[in-house]
Design a protein around this motif. Sequence first.
Motif, PDB file in Angstrom:
ATOM      1  N   ILE A 146      -7.499  -3.726   3.727  1.00 53.82           N
ATOM      2  CA  ILE A 146      -6.738  -2.620   4.292  1.00 53.82           C
ATOM      3  C   ILE A 146      -7.516  -1.324   4.085  1.00 53.82           C
ATOM      4  O   ILE A 146      -8.318  -1.198   3.168  1.00 53.82           O
ATOM      5  N   GLY A 147      -7.230  -0.353   4.936  1.00 53.66           N
ATOM      6  CA  GLY A 147      -8.108   0.807   4.993  1.00 53.66           C
ATOM      7  C   GLY A 147      -7.596   2.044   4.326  1.00 53.66           C
ATOM      8  O   GLY A 147      -7.618   3.127   4.927  1.00 53.66           O
ATOM      9  N   ASP A 148      -7.110   1.918   3.085  1.00 55.86           N
ATOM     10  CA  ASP A 148      -6.643   3.086   2.359  1.00 55.86           C
ATOM     11  C   ASP A 148      -6.894   2.888   0.875  1.00 55.86           C
ATOM     12  O   ASP A 148      -6.290   2.023   0.252  1.00 55.86           O
ATOM     13  N   GLU A 149      -7.766   3.702   0.312  1.00 59.75           N
ATOM     14  CA  GLU A 149      -8.177   3.529  -1.082  1.00 59.75           C
ATOM     15  C   GLU A 149      -7.029   3.774  -2.059  1.00 59.75           C
ATOM     16  O   GLU A 149      -6.981   3.159  -3.127  1.00 59.75           O
ATOM     17  N   GLU A 150      -6.090   4.622  -1.698  1.00 55.65           N
ATOM     18  CA  GLU A 150      -4.961   4.873  -2.592  1.00 55.65           C
ATOM     19  C   GLU A 150      -4.184   3.585  -2.863  1.00 55.65           C
ATOM     20  O   GLU A 150      -3.695   3.366  -3.970  1.00 55.65           O
ATOM     21  N   PHE A 151      -4.076   2.730  -1.846  1.00 54.01           N
ATOM     22  CA  PHE A 151      -3.366   1.464  -2.019  1.00 54.01           C
ATOM     23  C   PHE A 151      -4.211   0.424  -2.741  1.00 54.01           C
ATOM     24  O   PHE A 151      -3.682  -0.456  -3.413  1.00 54.01           O
TER      25      PHE A 151
END
Length: 396
Positions: A146-151
């Motif tokens: 998935i494309g979100d580092e926070e997650f």
Amino acid sequence: MASTKQLFFANLAQTTDFPLALEMEKAEGCTIWDVNGKPYIDLISGISVSNIGHRHPDVVDAIIKQVNKHMHLLVYGEFIQSPQAELAHALTEALGYDLDNVFLVNSGSEAIEGAMKLAKRFTGKRKLVAFNKAYHGSTQGALSIIGDEEFRRGYRPLLPGIVHLEFNDVNEFDHIDSNTAAVIVETVQGEAGYIPPHPGYLAALREKCDEVGALLIFDEIQAGFGRTGSLFAFQRENVRPDIVTLAKGMGGGMPIGAFVSRKEIMDALKENPILGHITTFGGHPVSSAAALASLKVIRDGELWKNALEGEKRFRKLLVHDLIREVRGMGYMLAIQLDTFERVQKVIEYCLEKGVITDWFLFNETALRIAPPLTLSNEEIDRSCKIILEGIEKTRN
């Protein structure tokens, strides 16, 4: 005795500190009723699940008939069970492009996991290319792409060998090279706020994958089964994938998913080792029967046409100076506002007035519009009126 609400907070694991916590009693068509009898127009279809509405009679009938025959018998792939075989055949007919082999699983995340394993096993390569702001699920493998580092940050280390590109930017294709097992792309980016591919983008991806010997995986989990104005979003682009992942709207409200490919590719899971991918409940006969009935309803009624007509009506009505853009395709529409605070206030107002909408994981400044394909013009008109009232009230 504790109330259902008390049990919900005491014993059910929570995903946030602020769940909607509406106590729902029943659902039918495009409407959900709470325990007090208040009706809500469902503009998000359980997040793109109830494509033919809640409790469609054909799906309910199929479920009852199957329950009266049998439920789970043995792990997936051992016994011949007519709901699984008939569903697989119907899916291959619907997908086309020589996608003739279906592996049934329980969810979208599992479909992604299976597709990733299949790509690595078939190509012998380990690098995977995905996209920023993409969402593919929450299991460890799916989370890796998935494309979100926070997650991702709180769960590292994740899978190695993952490269993330900017969606719709052909200038980044140099990162797709001879070491790449597969490129995994949503045919419409979902949690980014319903971002469609630019014309020709998916075709360019296909060409690049062919050039370097990589597989092309289309994630149709949220976009599939009529939601974008065609049965599957990739069919609008007339681009052939090597693997397609399905779930959400597939089951008519029942849990089911699948990854689909060509037999020559799928056979890679049968040896070295055997049972290279297995699942106990994948293709559960009740879910398979429901999915088959749902697909028939969509195809026989050509319900994707409703999404096209409904999109036009939403776009015509959703005009307001605080709306920056109405973006998307078919019944994957995002109302772009400016702040999360404004979005939150509009969602709260809509709930108060009996309309269910939502925001996006990777775009908290937009409202999600993803209703059942059976939404009536009257329901569209009422929903838009309430949304516009909610937006106007945020001026205060």
